[in-house]
Design a protein around this motif. Structure first.
Motif, PDB file in Angstrom:
ATOM      1  N   ARG A 122       0.831  -1.210   0.000  1.00  0.00           N
ATOM      2  CA  ARG A 122       0.000   0.000   0.000  1.00  0.00           C
ATOM      3  C   ARG A 122       0.864   1.258   0.000  1.00  0.00           C
ATOM      4  O   ARG A 122       0.532   2.262  -0.645  1.00  0.00           O
ATOM      5  N   ALA A 123       1.996   1.200   0.693  1.00  0.00           N
ATOM      6  CA  ALA A 123       2.864   2.373   0.801  1.00  0.00           C
ATOM      7  C   ALA A 123       3.510   2.744  -0.532  1.00  0.00           C
ATOM      8  O   ALA A 123       3.759   3.919  -0.791  1.00  0.00           O
ATOM      9  N   TYR A 124       3.779   1.742  -1.370  1.00  0.00           N
ATOM     10  CA  TYR A 124       4.535   2.005  -2.605  1.00  0.00           C
ATOM     11  C   TYR A 124       3.719   1.886  -3.888  1.00  0.00           C
ATOM     12  O   TYR A 124       4.172   2.331  -4.951  1.00  0.00           O
ATOM     13  N   LEU A 125       2.541   1.302  -3.823  1.00  0.00           N
ATOM     14  CA  LEU A 125       1.782   1.021  -5.041  1.00  0.00           C
ATOM     15  C   LEU A 125       1.378   2.275  -5.802  1.00  0.00           C
ATOM     16  O   LEU A 125       1.471   2.326  -7.036  1.00  0.00           O
ATOM     17  N   ARG A 126       0.924   3.301  -5.099  1.00  0.00           N
ATOM     18  CA  ARG A 126       0.457   4.505  -5.792  1.00  0.00           C
ATOM     19  C   ARG A 126       1.576   5.121  -6.642  1.00  0.00           C
ATOM     20  O   ARG A 126       1.350   5.504  -7.794  1.00  0.00           O
ATOM     21  N   GLY A 127       2.774   5.198  -6.080  1.00  0.00           N
ATOM     22  CA  GLY A 127       3.897   5.749  -6.833  1.00  0.00           C
ATOM     23  C   GLY A 127       4.215   4.925  -8.062  1.00  0.00           C
ATOM     24  O   GLY A 127       4.516   5.464  -9.136  1.00  0.00           O
ATOM     25  N   MET A 128       4.164   3.606  -7.929  1.00  0.00           N
ATOM     26  CA  MET A 128       4.386   2.733  -9.080  1.00  0.00           C
ATOM     27  C   MET A 128       3.364   3.005 -10.187  1.00  0.00           C
ATOM     28  O   MET A 128       3.714   3.121 -11.371  1.00  0.00           O
ATOM     29  N   MET A 129       2.105   3.111  -9.797  1.00  0.00           N
ATOM     30  CA  MET A 129       1.043   3.328 -10.780  1.00  0.00           C
ATOM     31  C   MET A 129       1.184   4.681 -11.460  1.00  0.00           C
ATOM     32  O   MET A 129       0.952   4.811 -12.666  1.00  0.00           O
ATOM     33  N   GLU A 130       1.598   5.673 -10.707  1.00  0.00           N
ATOM     34  CA  GLU A 130       1.801   7.003 -11.300  1.00  0.00           C
ATOM     35  C   GLU A 130       2.959   7.005 -12.287  1.00  0.00           C
ATOM     36  O   GLU A 130       2.913   7.687 -13.320  1.00  0.00           O
ATOM     37  N   TRP A 133       5.028   1.923 -13.994  1.00  0.00           N
ATOM     38  CA  TRP A 133       5.881   0.727 -13.940  1.00  0.00           C
ATOM     39  C   TRP A 133       6.084   0.313 -12.493  1.00  0.00           C
ATOM     40  O   TRP A 133       6.341   1.148 -11.633  1.00  0.00           O
ATOM     41  N   GLY A 134       5.986  -0.983 -12.251  1.00  0.00           N
ATOM     42  CA  GLY A 134       6.248  -1.487 -10.909  1.00  0.00           C
ATOM     43  C   GLY A 134       6.075  -2.986 -10.864  1.00  0.00           C
ATOM     44  O   GLY A 134       5.433  -3.598 -11.732  1.00  0.00           O
ATOM     45  N   ARG A 135       6.673  -3.584  -9.837  1.00  0.00           N
ATOM     46  CA  ARG A 135       6.573  -5.025  -9.626  1.00  0.00           C
ATOM     47  C   ARG A 135       6.317  -5.290  -8.147  1.00  0.00           C
ATOM     48  O   ARG A 135       7.032  -4.789  -7.276  1.00  0.00           O
ATOM     49  N   VAL A 136       5.285  -6.077  -7.877  1.00  0.00           N
ATOM     50  CA  VAL A 136       4.983  -6.514  -6.512  1.00  0.00           C
ATOM     51  C   VAL A 136       4.927  -8.033  -6.522  1.00  0.00           C
ATOM     52  O   VAL A 136       4.261  -8.631  -7.374  1.00  0.00           O
ATOM     53  N   ALA A 169      -3.578  -6.993  -8.169  1.00  0.00           N
ATOM     54  CA  ALA A 169      -3.287  -7.035  -9.610  1.00  0.00           C
ATOM     55  C   ALA A 169      -4.456  -6.480 -10.410  1.00  0.00           C
ATOM     56  O   ALA A 169      -4.265  -5.710 -11.366  1.00  0.00           O
ATOM     57  N   LYS A 170      -5.669  -6.846 -10.027  1.00  0.00           N
ATOM     58  CA  LYS A 170      -6.858  -6.328 -10.716  1.00  0.00           C
ATOM     59  C   LYS A 170      -6.993  -4.825 -10.516  1.00  0.00           C
ATOM     60  O   LYS A 170      -7.361  -4.088 -11.442  1.00  0.00           O
ATOM     61  N   TYR A 171      -6.717  -4.369  -9.299  1.00  0.00           N
ATOM     62  CA  TYR A 171      -6.811  -2.939  -9.018  1.00  0.00           C
ATOM     63  C   TYR A 171      -5.835  -2.154  -9.885  1.00  0.00           C
ATOM     64  O   TYR A 171      -6.150  -1.046 -10.356  1.00  0.00           O
ATOM     65  N   ALA A 172      -4.649  -2.720 -10.107  1.00  0.00           N
ATOM     66  CA  ALA A 172      -3.603  -2.031 -10.876  1.00  0.00           C
ATOM     67  C   ALA A 172      -3.698  -2.301 -12.371  1.00  0.00           C
ATOM     68  O   ALA A 172      -2.767  -1.971 -13.128  1.00  0.00           O
ATOM     69  N   ALA A 173      -4.801  -2.852 -12.828  1.00  0.00           N
ATOM     70  CA  ALA A 173      -4.949  -3.235 -14.235  1.00  0.00           C
ATOM     71  C   ALA A 173      -4.637  -2.077 -15.179  1.00  0.00           C
ATOM     72  O   ALA A 173      -5.112  -0.955 -14.986  1.00  0.00           O
ATOM     73  N   GLY A 174      -3.836  -2.357 -16.181  1.00  0.00           N
ATOM     74  CA  GLY A 174      -3.528  -1.371 -17.208  1.00  0.00           C
ATOM     75  C   GLY A 174      -2.533  -0.310 -16.808  1.00  0.00           C
ATOM     76  O   GLY A 174      -2.252   0.602 -17.596  1.00  0.00           O
ATOM     77  N   SER A 175      -1.961  -0.418 -15.609  1.00  0.00           N
ATOM     78  CA  SER A 175      -1.082   0.639 -15.096  1.00  0.00           C
ATOM     79  C   SER A 175       0.396   0.395 -15.389  1.00  0.00           C
ATOM     80  O   SER A 175       1.231   1.269 -15.136  1.00  0.00           O
ATOM     81  N   GLY A 176       0.727  -0.806 -15.872  1.00  0.00           N
ATOM     82  CA  GLY A 176       2.126  -1.155 -16.040  1.00  0.00           C
ATOM     83  C   GLY A 176       2.733  -1.780 -14.787  1.00  0.00           C
ATOM     84  O   GLY A 176       3.917  -2.118 -14.776  1.00  0.00           O
ATOM     85  N   VAL A 177       1.921  -1.917 -13.750  1.00  0.00           N
ATOM     86  CA  VAL A 177       2.360  -2.561 -12.515  1.00  0.00           C
ATOM     87  C   VAL A 177       1.859  -4.002 -12.506  1.00  0.00           C
ATOM     88  O   VAL A 177       0.665  -4.241 -12.707  1.00  0.00           O
ATOM     89  N   GLN A 244      11.080  -8.193 -18.625  1.00  0.00           N
ATOM     90  CA  GLN A 244      10.675  -9.284 -19.513  1.00  0.00           C
ATOM     91  C   GLN A 244       9.379  -9.962 -19.073  1.00  0.00           C
ATOM     92  O   GLN A 244       8.716 -10.613 -19.874  1.00  0.00           O
ATOM     93  N   ALA A 245       8.995  -9.792 -17.809  1.00  0.00           N
ATOM     94  CA  ALA A 245       7.799 -10.454 -17.287  1.00  0.00           C
ATOM     95  C   ALA A 245       6.571  -9.550 -17.331  1.00  0.00           C
ATOM     96  O   ALA A 245       5.634  -9.725 -16.564  1.00  0.00           O
ATOM     97  N   SER A 246       6.558  -8.603 -18.242  1.00  0.00           N
ATOM     98  CA  SER A 246       5.513  -7.565 -18.258  1.00  0.00           C
ATOM     99  C   SER A 246       4.110  -8.095 -18.553  1.00  0.00           C
ATOM    100  O   SER A 246       3.119  -7.426 -18.242  1.00  0.00           O
ATOM    101  N   ALA A 247       3.985  -9.284 -19.132  1.00  0.00           N
ATOM    102  CA  ALA A 247       2.663  -9.824 -19.450  1.00  0.00           C
ATOM    103  C   ALA A 247       2.181 -10.832 -18.418  1.00  0.00           C
ATOM    104  O   ALA A 247       1.136 -11.460 -18.609  1.00  0.00           O
ATOM    105  N   THR A 248       2.915 -10.973 -17.324  1.00  0.00           N
ATOM    106  CA  THR A 248       2.521 -11.911 -16.267  1.00  0.00           C
ATOM    107  C   THR A 248       2.078 -11.128 -15.049  1.00  0.00           C
ATOM    108  O   THR A 248       2.881 -10.445 -14.413  1.00  0.00           O
ATOM    109  N   THR A 249       0.796 -11.200 -14.729  1.00  0.00           N
ATOM    110  CA  THR A 249       0.276 -10.521 -13.542  1.00  0.00           C
ATOM    111  C   THR A 249      -0.958 -11.252 -13.032  1.00  0.00           C
ATOM    112  O   THR A 249      -1.648 -11.948 -13.788  1.00  0.00           O
ATOM    113  N   GLY A 250      -1.209 -11.136 -11.751  1.00  0.00           N
ATOM    114  CA  GLY A 250      -2.333 -11.829 -11.133  1.00  0.00           C
ATOM    115  C   GLY A 250      -2.121 -13.324 -11.042  1.00  0.00           C
ATOM    116  O   GLY A 250      -3.060 -14.078 -10.813  1.00  0.00           O
TER     117      GLY A 250
END
Length: 264
Positions: A122-130, A133-136, A169-177, A244-250
């Protein structure tokens, strides 16, 4: 495949030993500015030196904080205000069936294994979405799917991680995270080595032999028929954190040696 995490800041909770240390080492070797964490300053400092010894030129620093508490998470985030990669590895395990586990122990599993990841993400997700790009990554376990009756609270906490990761993952859909879970199976960490030490000595076997026999005896569905190394688990995590793992989420990605008996 050349994984390059240069210019990224990575936070790995519970990373002074075992799988966490192996993940931190792998991420540091890929070029990320790597922040390791543990509760004790001495062990944090030792882990930093270990990584520097294994990864020449690594950008690594350590922050001592108890991320199993709200105050510890707040303190950590003040010290490290931004991150591009978060690996929620902090956790503990132990025998605890339904009758042996009191309310306080259930709460401890929830706070350390579940809420630490919720708070740090929660602390870092917003910055990633803005930044788009991000990985959790949540380090769960095959026990999150294959619930052990004698480690019920641990299994519950690992199942909870899977649900949380999928929902974020669903919440961050389309954000690049991307947000994923990695599910190790039996792994020969320092803690497991210590647990098997007495058995190995009594039976005049190496710890590796004792670990393999444990897997065959207690995780009979294992396909690799042995315990994995922390580095084998870390390899999956480093990949999932890569561009390289940009299409793997959720996803719930198993590094369990085939213990979970499903083709799904």
């Amino acid at each position: 495949m050349q994984i390059d995490l240069s210019g990224k800041t990575a936070v790995i909770s519970g990373s002074t030993s075992g799988i966490g240390l192996a993940i931190a080492t792998g991420i540091a070797m890929a070029g990320a500015d790597t922040v390791i964490n543990g509760r004790n300053q001495r062990t944090v400092d030792e882990a930093v030196e270990t990584i520097r010894g294994n990864a020449s030129g690594a950008k690594v620093r350590g922050v001592a904080a108890d991320l199993g508490s709200r105050a510890g998470c707040e303190s950590f985030v003040k010290t490290v205000p931004d991150a591009d990669i978060v690996v929620n590895n902090l956790g503990f395990y132990g025998p605890s069936d339904i009758f042996a586990t009191g309310d306080d122990e259930w709460e401890r599993y929830f706070q350390i294994n579940v809420m630490s990841g919720v708070r740090i993400t929660r602390a870092y997700l917003r910055g990633m979405m803005e930044r788009r790009w991000g990985r959790v990554v949540f380090v769960s376990s095959e026990s999150g799917l294959n619930i052990p009756a004698d480690m019920l609270a641990y299994g519950f906490s690992k199942t909870a991680q899977l649900s949380i990761a999928r929902g974020i993952a669903k919440y961050a859909a389309g954000s690049g995270v991307t947000v994923n879970s990695v599910l190790p199976g039996p792994t020969l960490t320092d803690g497991v080595r210590e647990m098997l030490k007495e058995t190995a000595q009594k039976e005049n076997k190496t710890i590796e032999q004792a670990a393999d026999e444990f897997v065959i005896g207690h995780r009979a569905t294992s396909i690799i028929r042995r315990a994995a190394s922390p580095e084998e688990v870390a390899n999956m995590v480093v990949y999932i954190c890569s561009p390289q793992a940009s299409a793997t989420t959720g996803a719930a990605l198993r590094v369990d040696g085939g213990v979970v008996d499903t083709i799904g």
